[in-house]
Every structure is written in C-alpha cells, then in structure tokens.
Design an enzyme around this catalytic site. Structure first.
Site, mmCIF file in Angstrom:
data_model
loop_
_atom_site.group_PDB
_atom_site.id
_atom_site.type_symbol
_atom_site.label_atom_id
_atom_site.label_comp_id
_atom_site.label_asym_id
_atom_site.label_seq_id
_atom_site.Cartn_x
_atom_site.Cartn_y
_atom_site.Cartn_z
ATOM 1 N N ALA A 10 10.302 18.685 -2.268
ATOM 2 C CA ALA A 10 10.113 18.400 -0.847
ATOM 3 C C ALA A 10 10.321 16.923 -0.587
ATOM 4 C CB ALA A 10 8.716 18.827 -0.403
ATOM 5 N N ASP A 11 10.725 16.610 0.622
ATOM 6 C CA ASP A 11 10.857 15.215 1.019
ATOM 7 C C ASP A 11 10.561 15.100 2.508
ATOM 8 O OD1 ASP A 11 11.800 12.594 -0.289
ATOM 9 O OD2 ASP A 11 12.727 12.557 1.689
#
Length: 194
Positions: A70-71
């Site tokens: 995730a970012d």
C-alpha cells in the site's frame, strides 16, 4: 474474515488497521525507490508504488500467500507532498494546506505470483486556516517528521481537519472497507479462499 496474507510494510499504522479488520498477516520487507516518473500522474504513481511494494514483498516471502502493498500520497495543486525534510519544509507544506481542500490517494495492491489486483481510494480533506504559531507548535510535537505532507490525521493534526469526504482510514494509510473487499475478491479469484 479468516484470511492470512503477508504485509509488505513496516508501518505500525497499516499493521494496526489490518488487524482491525481481523486479517492475519506476517510482515515482509519491501524496499523500493519512491520517485515519480516523468509525466506520471499522482494516481498512476501511487498505484505503481503499491504494486511494486507488493511485488518486492512477494519476492521476500515464502510465496505461499498473497502479499499486500500500500502507499498513500497527498496532493494539492497537482503537487505531491512528500515527507518533510526539515522544519522549514514542513512549514511550507502546512501553509499550502492551510484553509484549503487537498486530496489523499491511497493505493492497495495484492500480488501472488502473476496474479495481481489493485484499487485506488481518493479522499478529500479540508484544513482550517492555520496560524504561524499553530504550525510552529505542531512541529514541536514531533508528529510531522515522518508523515506525508507533514501531518497525521489520527494524531494532534486531527484538530486542524474541518471536513473529510471519503475514507478516514485511507488517509491514515489503509482504507478498511476497500481493503477487505479487495482481499475477499482476490482470494475468490485465485481459488485460495481458506
């Protein structure tokens, strides 16, 4: 939910959020270069980073379960606000956010071998107008140091937020509803629903 995955993140916030939706996980290392490519949109950039983190994590895993990467990025005036380099950089970013609405994009990707699936969640966050004293006092808390755009919605900076439209947990680092749906769909698609 009963799923077990790998998490390609060392973020304590992402770990807490994943635990909150009862997903079992082991953390794996995923070191990638986080730098936008020429002409790459903010949305494409954050999706690419999430996917690259998941792919890097998969290489470092036992390859027996999906890996989640995730970012989260913060965007205002088509500009991506990174983590502050120093007090002055944090002050400039908070001045830019002051009294305005900005976008937070969080991308989540799942990878297992050649199978990949990803989502992008956009949230709009409104800031109150900040005084120089408030910005200075906030810096003194130490909270802005390792946070994109120099603030943490779940911390002291929560008092600066006048309105949010979208996913609160997405701003923290992992949109819970969308992540749960993504994991469930991915497990069904790869026939790994156990």
């Amino acid at each position: 939910m009963g799923f077990c995955i790998y998490l390609a993140s060392s973020s304590p916030r992402r770990s807490e959020l994943l635990s909150q939706i009862a997903v079992s996980f082991n953390q794996v290392k995923a070191d990638i270069e986080e730098k936008p490519q020429t002409g790459e949109s903010a949305q494409d950039y954050v999706l690419r980073l999430a996917l690259q983190k998941a792919q890097a994590g998969f290489k470092n895993s036992h390859k027996d379960r999906p890996v989640l990467g995730a970012d989260t990025i913060i965007v205002i005036d088509q500009q991506i606000l990174e983590k502050p380099r120093d007090k002055n950089h944090a002050r400039k970013m908070l001045q830019l956010l002051s009294g305005r609405v900005h976008q937070v994009f969080t991308a989540v990707a799942l990878v297992q071998g050649v199978d990949t699936k990803s989502i992008l969640v956009k949230t709009e966050v409104s800031f109150k107008t900040l005084s120089e004293q408030e910005i200075s006092d906030y810096w003194q808390t130490g909270e802005p140091l390792d946070k994109a755009a120099g603030y943490a919605i779940q911390g002291v900076a929560g008092k600066f937020i006048t309105h949010i439209s979208g996913s609160y947990s997405g701003v923290v680092g992992l949109p819970l509803f969308e992540t749960a749906e993504l994991i469930s769909e991915f497990m069904q698609e790869i026939g790994n629903d156990r």
